[in-house]
Write an enzyme that holds these catalytic residues in place. Structure first.
Site, PDB file in Angstrom:
ATOM      1  CG  HIS A 140      -2.001  -1.009   1.184  1.00  0.00           C
ATOM      2  ND1 HIS A 140      -2.966  -1.011   0.205  1.00  0.00           N
ATOM      3  CD2 HIS A 140      -2.275  -2.073   1.993  1.00  0.00           C
ATOM      4  CE1 HIS A 140      -3.790  -2.030   0.408  1.00  0.00           C
ATOM      5  NE2 HIS A 140      -3.383  -2.691   1.489  1.00  0.00           N
TER       6      HIS A 140
ATOM      7  CB  CYS B 134      -2.269   3.207  -5.091  1.00  0.00           C
ATOM      8  SG  CYS B 134      -3.190   1.792  -5.680  1.00  0.00           S
TER       9      CYS B 134
END
Length: 830
Positions: free
Chosen positions: A402, A451
């Site tokens: 993440h 991301c």
């Protein structure tokens, strides 16, 4: 001829005939044999032979011509035991027959001649001194020929010339007994080729006196390079080309007959002697093709005519050859976070990190791959890597997990990050880059598979001032304010980024060219077309490539020191055999799937004939380690979660996967249990157990679990607008010059970054076995495409490239000369 050693000599240097006789005595003796000797030695703190090691010695009887005594002496020799100390232990043992093997002879050589390298015109002196009960006589030989008038302990040649170079030995006679000294090599350097370097006495240590010179050759000519150093003992040599050791090129003079263009490059020699080491200058070797120049339709001239007619010269030809760029070292850190505590779990990182680890090893990177790190563990891991960085190093960081991006700064999210997380809970990539720049690294590559959506919970604006350097490359798995994807699959598959990156990573191209091609390949992938695109940011002004060779710089010794420490932290425990009271024996083995993931396997070596069932399993692991009881001691690697090493592990074992070794605070101690049944006992099970201590394996030796230092250079940089600061870390102080980071590339990162969406989606894709036209890859079919995050988990064990000590130049020659010499002595005596 006596072979008895001096008291100060290591027992690892015992001559084979003497060692064989000694082992025969100790092997056949009962209460005064090798086992009793081992018990005596185990009480000597200098050698510390353990009970388990004595059991390993005992297993040698199972091998053809195996010797427990030889194994015991080997262990003692590895720990520095001398012949005198062995004699003392044998006296304690009371084995007079064994002592007789080591008894000093009536004739002993107490001073051996030493090899030496010196300049011509200086004085050569070799000394051999022996003692006996009656007078002794000396005779010196050069190879197999007697040296005239050399009947004294000292062989003097004044002045010495190049023709005096060679191998010398001394024979000492006392009545009918005689001894030969060790061989001594004499290397005489021609003073006429010394290139302005001052000469010092050989007694003053290693001195470089001849430097190699650059060469400009044509194809077919002989390439000759020469270097030289003086000192006692004689120096050893190892030539390097483009930073890579040249196999079997270990003499002062490097000669390559009929050179081709493949031999062009940059050459350098490493010179070593005892504990000293030095490097020559690096020189360029240019090899131009032999060409002919057409002046008219029917007239040609050869290369010899080119200069005269003004077409060009050697300089004209050679200047067209581009310079080769080098790294002083290559280090990579791969981090793959997938098992998040407060956020969706990820899948692809583990596969991606494993694949990239193997590829980077092929490019001579020192690689450390780690899975599932907390914030403090990530900071400490990066802090350790900073120590490996110095001028000219190629550093590569690959992160999968993440992440998010705010105000141009990228943040990597640890597995223990809260929900929601902020910059104080994460690692800022630009902060790491700042520290790398201060080390003057040659290339900084960041591959971020995560991301890049904005984190609405974090309004901090890091104030990170980067230096203007031309050595930075960022490869983002997706564009700014976009998500990265991982593919949904029932098995294990790469993320989108690494799926295409691994097909290009070994290309011998500038790193930005490699990434450009990856971007093009990803653009042809229908599943993510218009949804995920690779973004490249670069300030690279040179043709730096991951395939560039390694050529150690001025800080080679410092690099070697840190590399040894890091290599120590990635050593596997040695496999061991365990004997149980029931006369069963099992093998306990180890393998590394990642730098913080250990595989333990057990199998039965032998069992009693009347035992109908026999099985060994491991248990009782420390609580801080990640070991699932339901997946321990399984019959196939896949059952216990071992997917990448299954083909390389031995079969018919029980396997256990131990994760999170970075959390281990003490030595890893566990229990090995043996379960057996006997027909005579109505098949009731009987159990035996042993407690095993394997120390701190792999990454556990670096203690990444420790609290981050308050002055850590990896603290989150001061962010005056941040609403939150990490409760366990203080704002970042000015990073010290002693820290540097080298990181590993390539991992897919999961995107759920700032929790913008409550749903967790995957891209469902499966491959067909035939080739597709788009981009040259296989066809992919997908059912739906939803916003998703991509992640990659990293792991893998690196094999640091250790610096090997260089053998004496004439090591191989001495064996041959020894044979020729002894044959000639036997012939003369007949």
């Amino acid at each position: 001829m006596s072979e008895c050693p001096e008291r100060s000599s290591r027992i690892s240097l015992l001559k084979e005939p003497l060692l064989r006789r000694l082992c025969e005595v100790l092997d056949r003796c009962g209460n005064r044999g090798w086992r009793k000797l081992g018990e005596i030695v185990s009480r000597d703190r200098r050698f510390r032979v353990s009970d388990d090691e004595l059991e390993v010695c005992s297993l040698k009887v199972l091998q053809p011509e195996g010797s427990p005594s030889r194994m015991l002496l080997r262990l003692m020799g590895e720990r520095g035991c001398t012949a005198g100390q062995l004699i003392d232990h044998l006296q304690t043992l009371g084995n007079s027959e064994a002592l007789e093997c080591l008894k000093p002879s009536a004739l002993q050589i107490i001073v051996q001649p030493q090899s030496v390298a010196l300049m011509s015109g200086h004085n050569l002196r070799l000394t051999c001194y022996a003692v006996a009960k009656s007078p002794v006589q000396y005779q010196w030989f050069k190879t197999k020929d007697e040296v005239p008038n050399s009947f004294s302990p000292d062989l003097m040649i004044s002045p010495v010339n190049v023709k005096d170079a060679g191998f010398y030995i001394c024979r000492v006679n006392c009545g009918e007994s005689f001894e030969f000294s060790h061989w001594a090599q004499v290397d005489v350097l021609n003073g006429n080729v010394s290139h302005g370097l001052s000469y010092h006495s050989p007694e003053g240590g290693l001195r470089l006196v001849i430097q190699p010179q650059s060469q400009q050759l044509h194809i077919g000519e002989d390439l000759q390079l020469e270097c030289g150093a003086v000192g006692r003992p004689i120096p050893g040599y190892q030539w390097y080309r483009n930073g890579v050791p040249m196999p079997k090129v270990t003499k002062r003079k490097l000669v390559i007959p009929h050179a081709t263009q493949d031999h062009r490059g940059r050459y350098r020699c490493e010179i070593s002697s005892s504990n000293e080491r030095t490097w020559t200058n690096e020189v360029d070797v240019f090899i131009a093709p032999r060409i002919s120049v057409q002046l008219s339709g029917a007239t040609e001239c050869s290369e010899d005519d080119i200069y005269a007619i003004g077409v060009g010269s050697d300089d004209f030809l050679l200047n067209s050859i581009p310079d080769q760029l080098y790294a002083t070292d290559k280090v990579a850190l791969l981090i793959g976070n997938l098992s998040y505590r407060n956020h969706p779990q990820l899948k692809a990182p583990m596969v991606d990190v494993y694949d990239l680890t193997n590829l980077l090893r092929q490019l001579n990177f020192q690689v450390v791959s780690l899975l599932d790190l907390t914030e403090s563990e990530m900071r400490n891991a990066v802090d350790e890597f900073l120590l490996l960085l110095h001028k000219g190093v190629y550093g590569l960081l690959y992160y999968a997990g993440h992440g998010y991006e705010n105000y141009g700064n990228s943040f990597m999210v640890p597995v223990d990050a809260p929900n929601p997380y902020r910059s104080a809970n994460c690692l800022c990539v630009q902060s790491i880059l700042k520290l790398m720049q201060e080390k003057e690294t040659g290339l900084n590559v960041f591959l971020l598979d995560m991301c890049r959506k904005r984190n609405i919970h974090d309004d901090s604006m890091p104030n990170i001032v980067l230096r203007v350097t031309a050595n930075i490359v960022f490869g983002y798995a997706t564009c700014q304010d976009a998500e990265a994807f991982e593919l949904s699959s029932s098995g294990f598959t790469n993320g989108v980024f690494v799926k295409f990156l691994k097909k290009r990573l070994l290309d011998d191209e500038k790193i930005t060219v490699v990434l450009d091609r990856v971007a093009e390949d990803m653009g042809h992938f229908n599943a993510t077309k218009g949804k995920q695109a690779l973004e490249i940011r670069s300030s690279l002004s040179e043709r730096r490539a991951l395939t560039d060779p390694i050529l150690p710089g001025n800080s080679a010794e410092l690099t070697h020191t840190y590399s040894r420490r890091w290599a120590k932290a990635h050593e596997l425990p040695e496999s061991m055999c365990l004997n149980f009271d029931c006369d069963a024996q099992i093998k306990l083995g180890f393998a590394a799937e990642f730098s913080n993931v250990l595989v333990i396997y057990t199998y039965i070596v032998k069992k009693p004939e009347d035992m109908t069932f026999c099985q060994a399993h491991v248990t009782d692991f420390p609580q801080e380690l990640d070991v699932d009881p339901k997946e321990m001691n399984r019959e196939t690697p896949e059952e216990t979660g071992i997917y990448f090493l299954s083909s390389s592990l031995p079969q018919h074992c029980l396997y256990t996967r131990v994760s999170s070794l970075q959390k281990l605070k003490e030595d890893l101690v566990f229990t090995v249990c043996l379960q057996g049944t006997f027909a005579s006992m109505d098949d009731d099970s009987v159990y035996w157990s042993k407690s095993i201590d394997i120390g701190k394996p792999l990454i556990a030796r670096l203690d990444l679990h420790r609290a981050v230092r308050r002055n850590s250079c990896l603290q989150t940089c001061q962010m005056p607008h941040s609403p939150s600061h990490s409760p366990c870390h203080s704002p970042c102080h000015s990073p010290g010059p002693e820290h540097r980071l080298h990181l590993h590339h390539g991992s897919h990162q999961a995107v759920d970054h700032n929790r913008l969406s409550p749903q967790h989606h995957y891209l469902d894709v499966y491959e067909t076995p035939h080739q597709g036209a788009a981009g040259g890859w296989g066809d992919y079919h997908y059912d739906n495409l939803n916003p998703a995050y991509t992640t990659t988990s990293a792991g893998g064990l690196s094999s640091p490239m250790g610096r090997v000590s260089i053998p004496i130049e004439a090591t191989d020659d001495i064996a041959e000369i020894q044979t020729v010499f002894m044959n000639s002595m036997q012939f003369n005596q007949q």
